[in-house]
Design an enzyme around this catalytic site. Structure first.
Site, PDB file in Angstrom:
ATOM      1  N   CYS A 308     -52.304 -61.411  16.212  1.00 63.92           N
ATOM      2  CA  CYS A 308     -53.004 -60.586  15.215  1.00 63.92           C
ATOM      3  C   CYS A 308     -54.523 -60.686  15.340  1.00 63.92           C
ATOM      4  O   CYS A 308     -55.222 -59.663  15.408  1.00 63.92           O
ATOM      5  CB  CYS A 308     -52.548 -60.963  13.808  1.00 63.92           C
ATOM      6  SG  CYS A 308     -52.984 -62.642  13.275  1.00 63.92           S
ATOM      7  N   HIS A 356     -52.962 -64.048   8.742  1.00 63.55           N
ATOM      8  CA  HIS A 356     -52.660 -62.766   9.388  1.00 63.55           C
ATOM      9  C   HIS A 356     -53.785 -61.784   9.095  1.00 63.55           C
ATOM     10  O   HIS A 356     -54.444 -61.861   8.054  1.00 63.55           O
ATOM     11  CB  HIS A 356     -51.330 -62.197   8.903  1.00 63.55           C
ATOM     12  CG  HIS A 356     -50.889 -60.996   9.675  1.00 63.55           C
ATOM     13  ND1 HIS A 356     -50.482 -61.063  10.987  1.00 63.55           N
ATOM     14  CD2 HIS A 356     -50.822 -59.671   9.331  1.00 63.55           C
ATOM     15  CE1 HIS A 356     -50.165 -59.857  11.419  1.00 63.55           C
ATOM     16  NE2 HIS A 356     -50.367 -58.997  10.432  1.00 63.55           N
ATOM     17  N   HIS A 368     -51.865 -53.408  13.379  1.00 62.81           N
ATOM     18  CA  HIS A 368     -51.821 -54.864  13.528  1.00 62.81           C
ATOM     19  C   HIS A 368     -50.727 -55.257  14.513  1.00 62.81           C
ATOM     20  O   HIS A 368     -49.860 -54.461  14.868  1.00 62.81           O
ATOM     21  CB  HIS A 368     -51.615 -55.555  12.173  1.00 62.81           C
ATOM     22  CG  HIS A 368     -50.248 -55.356  11.570  1.00 62.81           C
ATOM     23  ND1 HIS A 368     -49.632 -56.303  10.780  1.00 62.81           N
ATOM     24  CD2 HIS A 368     -49.368 -54.313  11.623  1.00 62.81           C
ATOM     25  CE1 HIS A 368     -48.452 -55.856  10.386  1.00 62.81           C
ATOM     26  NE2 HIS A 368     -48.272 -54.656  10.876  1.00 62.81           N
TER      27      HIS A 368
END
Length: 396
Positions: A308, A356, A368
């Site tokens: 990520c 994240h 993402h």
């Protein structure tokens, strides 16, 4: 008379179709056992439900992503420390060579002293002295040593002391590097363990259970999409209201002192988005879109796969903006704005431990790299529920 010779029935035999107590007890016991078995049958299977598996797998993926960020941080730290150690070792090697050269020069001075009649004990004292001043104090050789020779002696001992200091720094850096490498191994093992556990749970599901799990995930996606649409409507309404205020202030406040819109200082609004940011954001988003479909791989920074934070770092690098490697640092690399004021290019962070991140594209959506086994994709910022959103950061 025959009845007089009939033997009496022993206890426990059958009379008129009725079981005697012994057999009745045995029958009741069997019935009870069968009843208990039938009742307990569902509980003997300890296999978790699909919902429990989903929650457990999600938790494992989150834990793996947290460990991935720790791995990324340890890897970055190890790389920097290795460069530092290499630089120190090179410096120590150069200083050691310089000391050798100086030692040879001092040796030539001592030999010259010997040839010109200087006493051998003085030469030995010179070579064994702890400092140049000790040598001069002990032998009273000051008058026979030229300024050049004295300078060479002073430089030798100064370089020797500095070289020892650099060697100690290099030794400490090597120990620190070893610790960082151990942290790296630990984080890597943790990631692999969590991912292995998640895969094991998923592999135990039947085809029917997998279908149910897919249905649950689809339901979550639909709810997330609905929330994204609501956010898009709110942002559109806010943009229209801001445009109306600007038009109104432009027409009624054209004679004002500076023409500055004081409403921008309101805590409910975000910092103004200038054209330079929009230009950079377009480049970052163009890069991110080009990565859609590439696999998530923990610790990866491209070009074939990403995790990520590796994706967001690479996207903004394409726009000329350098972001830190890990989410813990990226979250501090810009200005925090409310979600309602998020603009394309902003970074959206998730979870209380900030493990994240995605890049906002507008209308409640982001790009993402979600998790292991998935691919870079567009998805609602509410993909894991509204409570999972930590913050939004404008990085440039």
């Amino acid at each position: 008379m025959a009845s007089q010779h009939r033997k009496p029935r022993p206890a426990g035999t059958r009379v008129a179709g009725i079981r005697t107590p012994a057999l009745a007890t045995a029958a009741l016991t069997s019935v009870a056992l069968l009843s208990q078995t039938a009742t307990a049958a569902p509980s003997t299977d300890d296999k978790p439900s699909v919902e429990e598996v989903e929650k457990k797998v999600d938790d494992l993926y989150r834990q793996a992503e947290s460990a991935t960020e720790k791995y990324n941080a340890a890897k970055e730290k190890t790389t920097k420390q290795r460069k530092q150690v290499d630089t120190l070792l090179d410096d120590v090697a150069q200083r050691a060579q310089k000391l050798n050269d100086a030692r040879e020069e001092l040796g030539s001075y001592a030999a010259a002293q010997y040839r010109t009649g200087a006493s051998a004990p003085d030469t030995a004292t010179f070579l064994l002295a702890d400092s140049p001043q000790d040598y001069f104090d002990q032998t009273q050789l000051m008058g026979r040593v030229t300024e050049r020779q004295k300078g060479a002696v002073d430089d030798y001992f100064a370089d020797q002391a500095e070289t020892m200091k650099k060697r100690q720094e290099a030794s400490q850096s090597l120990r620190t590097l070893t610790d960082s490498q151990n942290d790296l191994k630990t984080a890597k093992a943790t990631v692999q363990k969590k991912l292995g556990s998640a895969r094991a749970l998923l592999s135990q599901l039947t085809a029917e259970e997998k279908a149910r799990l897919a249905a649950i995930e689809e339901q979550r996606r639909q709810e997330a999409a609905r929330k994204a649409a609501e956010l898009a409507e709110q942002q559109q309404a806010a943009a229209e209201a801001a445009a109306a205020r600007q038009e109104s202030s432009g027409s009624s406040g054209s004679t004002g002192s500076t023409g500055t819109d004081t409403s921008s200082s309101s805590p409910s609004t975000s910092p103004p988005t200038d054209s330079s940011y929009a230009t950079k954001a377009e480049k970052a988003l163009a890069f991110a879109r080009a990565q859609i479909g590439k696999p998530y791989v923990w610790g990866a920074t491209g070009p074939d796969s990403y995790d990520c934070s590796g994706l967001t770092q690479a996207a903004w690098k394409a726009a000329g903006v350098t972001l830190p490697r890990v989410t813990y640092d990226q979250v501090n690399a810009g200005t925090t704005v409310p979600l309602s004021a998020a603009q394309p290019g902003d970074l959206v962070f998730f979870y209380s431990d900030v493990t994240h991140v995605g890049i906002y594209i507008g209308n409640g959506m982001m790009i993402h790299a979600p998790k292991p086994g998935a691919y870079v994709r567009e998805e609602s910022v509410y993909y894991d529920g509204e409570s999972s959103i930590h913050s939004v950061v404008r990085p440039a």
